[in-house]
Design a protein around this motif. Structure first.
Motif, PDB file in Angstrom:
ATOM      1  N   UNK A 160       0.788  -1.305   0.077  1.00  0.00           N
ATOM      2  CA  UNK A 160      -0.022  -0.305   0.059  1.00  0.00           C
ATOM      3  C   UNK A 160       0.919   1.229   0.044  1.00  0.00           C
ATOM      4  N   UNK A 161       1.963   1.145   0.875  1.00  0.00           N
ATOM      5  CA  UNK A 161       2.886   2.339   0.887  1.00  0.00           C
ATOM      6  C   UNK A 161       3.490   2.598  -0.701  1.00  0.00           C
ATOM      7  N   UNK A 162       3.838   1.477  -1.062  1.00  0.00           N
ATOM      8  CA  UNK A 162       4.646   1.600  -2.471  1.00  0.00           C
ATOM      9  C   UNK A 162       3.496   2.071  -3.443  1.00  0.00           C
ATOM     10  N   UNK A 163       2.287   1.703  -3.212  1.00  0.00           N
ATOM     11  CA  UNK A 163       1.314   2.156  -4.405  1.00  0.00           C
ATOM     12  C   UNK A 163       1.127   3.658  -4.253  1.00  0.00           C
ATOM     13  N   UNK A 164       0.967   4.138  -3.051  1.00  0.00           N
ATOM     14  CA  UNK A 164       1.097   5.628  -3.086  1.00  0.00           C
ATOM     15  C   UNK A 164       2.384   6.220  -3.619  1.00  0.00           C
ATOM     16  N   UNK A 165       3.398   5.974  -3.405  1.00  0.00           N
ATOM     17  CA  UNK A 165       4.706   6.480  -3.823  1.00  0.00           C
ATOM     18  C   UNK A 165       5.051   6.345  -5.236  1.00  0.00           C
ATOM     19  N   UNK A 166       4.244   5.261  -5.680  1.00  0.00           N
ATOM     20  CA  UNK A 166       4.764   5.005  -7.084  1.00  0.00           C
ATOM     21  C   UNK A 166       3.550   5.047  -8.095  1.00  0.00           C
ATOM     22  N   UNK A 167       3.262   6.228  -8.722  1.00  0.00           N
ATOM     23  CA  UNK A 167       1.985   6.577  -9.527  1.00  0.00           C
ATOM     24  C   UNK A 167       2.033   5.491 -10.678  1.00  0.00           C
ATOM     25  N   UNK A 168       3.150   5.322 -11.164  1.00  0.00           N
ATOM     26  CA  UNK A 168       3.102   4.551 -12.537  1.00  0.00           C
ATOM     27  C   UNK A 168       2.820   2.812 -12.243  1.00  0.00           C
ATOM     28  N   UNK A 169       3.014   2.591 -10.752  1.00  0.00           N
ATOM     29  CA  UNK A 169       2.541   1.242 -10.680  1.00  0.00           C
ATOM     30  C   UNK A 169       1.576   1.217  -9.457  1.00  0.00           C
ATOM     31  N   UNK A 170       0.821   2.086  -9.495  1.00  0.00           N
ATOM     32  CA  UNK A 170      -0.330   2.302  -8.630  1.00  0.00           C
ATOM     33  C   UNK A 170      -1.200   0.906  -8.610  1.00  0.00           C
TER      34      UNK A 170
END
Length: 332
Positions: A160-170
């Motif tokens: 979830x944290x990476x989804x917020x910080x990586x828009x291209x791989x949301x």
């Protein structure tokens, strides 16, 4: 003169009586009188006979005046003697039982076998070992599943944290985050169901079956005592019968009858408990096994349904046309 002669006669008669009468204990306060002397009933005191060796105050049987000697009732029970007799009886029983147990282990002695009860006890012992193994495995599975769900939850938070910080791989990170969180929650429910199954199995194995096994040990002890007295009686019956052996034979017969009654009572009680345990065991295991199977099936079906839906939604998001940023190769 006649009065003097009567008094001398009285004194002589009393002297003869004192010489012929054995001395009595000094503790009794009584008035000795001659039968030839006339006295009033109120002045005559009956003689008290003391026949006891104890110094404590003893109960005295009430007697009417002039009815004869007073009997003092003494207590013949000695606590030390009774304790010694109990220790002696316990020692004899222990010796006989130890001898019987050793002879059975060495294959020299005969033992009583209940063809109906003992096979059921052996089956119960085997079932108990298998149930203990199943309970330990189920507890291990619940502990590992709990750790697994904690790891899944932590992994879902990271996605979830990476989804917020990586828009291209949301989308990709979000799909995996939702999947891990759902699997973690469903796993927690399954772990609780397995823990409940383990608790009920522990109750069945360590309380219900254990209570019956304790009674089985008492039955085995009574059986050894019964066989020990039975062998003792058989040995006496094979020997000669005379004035010395007949009292021993009678006592051995009484002991044997007492042990046989005790053995039969314990055997009957244990047989009833084993039968009730078998019925209770089937009911408990029937319910618990279906509950466990239902929990595992619900966990698997819910996870399968959620993953299918999750993959479908992810596919729809990925197939939507969108304007992607040009690659640096295209820009060059």
């Amino acid at each position: 003169m006649e009065g003097a002669e009567q008094s001398e006669g009285v004194s002589q008669a009393s002297g003869v009586t004192e010489e012929e009468t054995p001395p009595t204990e000094t503790n009794s306060n009584c008035n000795h009188t001659n039968n030839s002397v006339t006295s009033s009933p109120t002045e005559a005191t009956p003689e008290v006979t003391m026949e006891t060796g104890q110094s404590k105050a003893l109960p005295v049987t009430p007697q009417k005046p002039g009815s004869g000697p007073v009997v003092v009732q003494g207590n013949n029970k000695n606590p030390a003697s009774e304790k010694l007799q109990r220790v002696r009886k316990w020692s004899i029983t222990t010796y006989k039982c130890t001898r019987q147990a050793l002879s059975e282990k060495l294959g020299r002695g005969s033992r009583t076998v209940d063809l109906d009860l003992e096979p059921r006890l052996e089956l119960l012992k085997d079932d108990r070992q298998r149930y203990e193994n199943v309970t330990k495995l189920a507890q291990t599975l619940a502990n590992q599943l709990t750790q697994f769900t904690v790891t899944q939850k932590t992994l879902g938070d990271a996605f979830s944290e990476l989804s917020l910080k990586t828009p291209t791989l949301h989308v990709e990170f979000g799909v995996n985050a939702e999947a891990q969180k759902f699997l973690s929650k469903s796993g927690e429910t399954l772990a609780e169901a397995i823990s409940s199954f383990t608790a009920d199995m522990n109750t069945l194995v360590n309380k219900t079956i254990e209570d019956t096994m304790i009674n089985a040990k008492k039955y085995e002890t009574a059986r050894i005592e019964y066989d020990a007295y039975r062998v003792d009686l058989e040995e006496l019956n094979l020997g000669p019968r005379d004035a010395v052996t007949l009292p021993k034979l009678e006592q051995a017969q009484k002991d044997f009858q007492s042990q046989r009654e005790r053995y039969q009572n314990i055997r009957d009680d244990l047989s009833v408990k084993v039968k009730l345990l078998e019925e209770n065991k089937v009911k408990v295991l029937h319910n618990q096994l279906w509950l466990l199977h239902g929990a595992i099936a619900a966990h698997s079906l819910s996870c399968h349904s959620f993953l299918e839906q999750n993959i479908r939604q992810a596919g729809e998001l990925l197939t939507n046309p969108s304007v992607d940023a040009p690659s640096w190769l295209e820009e060059s």
